[in-house]
Design an enzyme around this catalytic site. Sequence first.
Site, PDB file in Angstrom:
ATOM      1  N   TYR A  59       0.863  -1.237  -0.044  1.00 41.28           N
ATOM      2  CA  TYR A  59       0.025  -0.010   0.046  1.00 41.28           C
ATOM      3  C   TYR A  59       1.175   1.288  -0.039  1.00 41.28           C
ATOM      4  O   TYR A  59       1.598   1.488   0.925  1.00 41.28           O
ATOM      5  CB  TYR A  59      -1.009   0.065   1.285  1.00 41.28           C
ATOM      6  CG  TYR A  59      -1.820  -1.117   1.462  1.00 41.28           C
ATOM      7  CD1 TYR A  59      -2.090  -1.721   0.277  1.00 41.28           C
ATOM      8  CD2 TYR A  59      -2.595  -1.551   2.662  1.00 41.28           C
ATOM      9  CE1 TYR A  59      -3.143  -2.998   0.093  1.00 41.28           C
ATOM     10  CE2 TYR A  59      -3.334  -2.536   2.768  1.00 41.28           C
ATOM     11  CZ  TYR A  59      -3.538  -3.347   1.370  1.00 41.28           C
ATOM     12  OH  TYR A  59      -4.490  -4.464   1.421  1.00 41.28           O
ATOM     13  N   HIS A 126      -0.249 -11.881   1.018  1.00 40.20           N
ATOM     14  CA  HIS A 126      -1.267 -11.215   0.510  1.00 40.20           C
ATOM     15  C   HIS A 126      -1.873 -11.908  -0.577  1.00 40.20           C
ATOM     16  O   HIS A 126      -3.194 -11.802  -0.880  1.00 40.20           O
ATOM     17  CB  HIS A 126      -0.441  -9.735   0.135  1.00 40.20           C
ATOM     18  CG  HIS A 126      -1.182  -8.626  -0.078  1.00 40.20           C
ATOM     19  ND1 HIS A 126      -0.846  -7.351  -0.111  1.00 40.20           N
ATOM     20  CD2 HIS A 126      -2.674  -8.617  -0.257  1.00 40.20           C
ATOM     21  CE1 HIS A 126      -2.034  -6.660  -0.263  1.00 40.20           C
ATOM     22  NE2 HIS A 126      -3.162  -7.387  -0.229  1.00 40.20           N
ATOM     23  N   SER A 205     -13.290  -5.183   2.106  1.00 43.68           N
ATOM     24  CA  SER A 205     -14.412  -4.706   1.222  1.00 43.68           C
ATOM     25  C   SER A 205     -15.904  -5.198   1.907  1.00 43.68           C
ATOM     26  O   SER A 205     -16.589  -5.840   0.915  1.00 43.68           O
ATOM     27  CB  SER A 205     -14.080  -5.028  -0.021  1.00 43.68           C
ATOM     28  OG  SER A 205     -13.004  -4.115  -0.766  1.00 43.68           O
ATOM     29  N   PRO A 206     -16.131  -5.351   3.074  1.00 49.13           N
ATOM     30  CA  PRO A 206     -17.419  -5.503   3.595  1.00 49.13           C
ATOM     31  C   PRO A 206     -18.608  -4.582   3.271  1.00 49.13           C
ATOM     32  O   PRO A 206     -19.979  -4.903   3.128  1.00 49.13           O
ATOM     33  CB  PRO A 206     -17.271  -5.666   5.142  1.00 49.13           C
ATOM     34  CG  PRO A 206     -16.272  -4.647   5.370  1.00 49.13           C
ATOM     35  CD  PRO A 206     -15.171  -4.755   4.123  1.00 49.13           C
ATOM     36  N   LEU A 207     -18.126  -3.598   2.570  1.00 46.64           N
ATOM     37  CA  LEU A 207     -19.164  -2.351   2.075  1.00 46.64           C
ATOM     38  C   LEU A 207     -19.231  -2.423   0.561  1.00 46.64           C
ATOM     39  O   LEU A 207     -19.555  -1.484   0.050  1.00 46.64           O
ATOM     40  CB  LEU A 207     -18.954  -1.054   2.771  1.00 46.64           C
ATOM     41  CG  LEU A 207     -19.018  -1.065   4.090  1.00 46.64           C
ATOM     42  CD1 LEU A 207     -18.525   0.291   4.646  1.00 46.64           C
ATOM     43  CD2 LEU A 207     -20.615  -1.298   4.563  1.00 46.64           C
ATOM     44  N   GLY A 208     -18.658  -3.547  -0.051  1.00 47.91           N
ATOM     45  CA  GLY A 208     -18.857  -3.762  -1.545  1.00 47.91           C
ATOM     46  C   GLY A 208     -17.846  -2.514  -1.999  1.00 47.91           C
ATOM     47  O   GLY A 208     -18.307  -1.912  -3.009  1.00 47.91           O
ATOM     48  N   ARG A 209     -16.800  -2.123  -1.576  1.00 42.35           N
ATOM     49  CA  ARG A 209     -15.848  -1.164  -1.970  1.00 42.35           C
ATOM     50  C   ARG A 209     -16.895   0.297  -1.834  1.00 42.35           C
ATOM     51  O   ARG A 209     -16.319   1.170  -2.837  1.00 42.35           O
ATOM     52  CB  ARG A 209     -15.282  -1.273  -3.440  1.00 42.35           C
ATOM     53  CG  ARG A 209     -14.424  -2.505  -3.360  1.00 42.35           C
ATOM     54  CD  ARG A 209     -13.683  -2.830  -4.680  1.00 42.35           C
ATOM     55  NE  ARG A 209     -13.230  -4.016  -4.645  1.00 42.35           N
ATOM     56  CZ  ARG A 209     -12.077  -4.392  -4.148  1.00 42.35           C
ATOM     57  NH1 ARG A 209     -11.114  -3.395  -3.440  1.00 42.35           N
ATOM     58  NH2 ARG A 209     -11.444  -5.687  -4.210  1.00 42.35           N
ATOM     59  N   GLY A 210     -17.678   0.301  -1.219  1.00 45.28           N
ATOM     60  CA  GLY A 210     -18.302   1.641  -0.789  1.00 45.28           C
ATOM     61  C   GLY A 210     -19.610   1.686  -1.271  1.00 45.28           C
ATOM     62  O   GLY A 210     -20.378   2.514  -0.931  1.00 45.28           O
TER      63      GLY A 210
END
Length: 330
Positions: A59, A126, A205-210
Site C-alpha cells: 500500500y 497477500h 471490502s465488507p461494504l462492496g468497496r463503498g
Amino acid sequence: MSIDQRTLGTTSPLTVSALGLGCMGMSAFYGTPDEEGGLATIRRALDLGVTFLDTSDMYGPHTNERLVGRAIAGRRDEVQLATKFGIVAGPGRERAYDSSPAYVRSACDASLQRLGVDHVDLYYQHRVDPKVPIEETVGAMAELVTAGKVRHLGLSEASAATIRRAHAVHPITALQTEYSLFTRDLEDEILPTLRELGIGLVPYSPLGRGILTGAITSESTLEEGDSRRSAYFPRLNGEGLQANLRLVDAVRAIAEEKGCTPGQLALAWVLAQGEDVAPIPGTKRVRYLEENAGAADVELSADDLQRLTDAVPRDAVVGERYGDMSSIDA
C-alpha cells in the site's frame, strides 16, 4: 456504541476487535492519499475500541505501513496489528508476486522497521504465489513465529485446497478475503473449510468497496484517480453500477426501517455471519469510521438477515469483483 472482541482461529487464537479498520485507502488506490486524515482516523479508531488494524507493504508502496506506525506510536499495546507481504511491483509497475522464503524473511524485517514495532500480531501472505509451493512459504512464515517477529499467520485470497496445505505446515489463524452482501462466493467451499479447520475470517471490502453505503451514485461520485472508476472494478462502472445501485436501494429501504444507514446495515449483516468473523471496512475519514462503528449496535433478527439475503441475491450482482482476473488461486 460498544465494540466487542472476537477470537480468530482455534489452534493459534488471536483476540481482536469485532470490527477492524482497513488502512489501505489512506495511502493508495482510492483517490488522493490523506496522511493527516489517516492519522486522525486511526487514533480515533483506537479511542472507540476499533483496535484491529490492517495494512500491507504494497500500500503506497510502503507509505501506509509508515503511517500506521506513526499513528500507533505510544499505543502499541492497544493494537492488534496485521500486515501482508507477497505483492511486488514489476518493472512497469505491473503486479507481480514473490513468496519465496528469502523474500518472506526480508519483507517481514522491512515491515517491522517501517511500522516501528518489534513484532506484528498477524502476518498474511497477500496473494498466493503460483511459482512457490505454499508449504515453502508457510514454512518460512513459521520461522518468523519462532523468532518472535510474528505472532500469528494468515492467508489472503487463498482457495480451500491451498488453505488445507498451508494449515498442515503451521496453524493458520485467519483468512482475509472479500466478503459482503455483494460477494458471497466463499460460502460454497472456502467458509466451510475455515470452520472445519478452526480458522477465522477477516472480510475485506465488507461494504462492496463503498457501494453499499449508498454514497456512490455514479462514476463521477468518485474522485479522479480513484481506481474504482476503472474497468478493474466492473461492478462500479457503466451498466454494472446502474444495476447494482438498484440492489443498494433495496438495502436502503430495510435500513430506514431499522433506523440505521445502509452501510451500517451491510456491516451488521457481515458481523452476524459468525463469531469467527471480523470485518475490516476501510476509510480515511473520522466521520465514516464513526458511522461504521455504529454497526456494532445494529441488532438483526433471523427475519432481518433473511430479508437482506433475499434483497441481494447472489446471482443478481452484475459484474465480476475484479475485471481482469480471479484473485483467488485455482
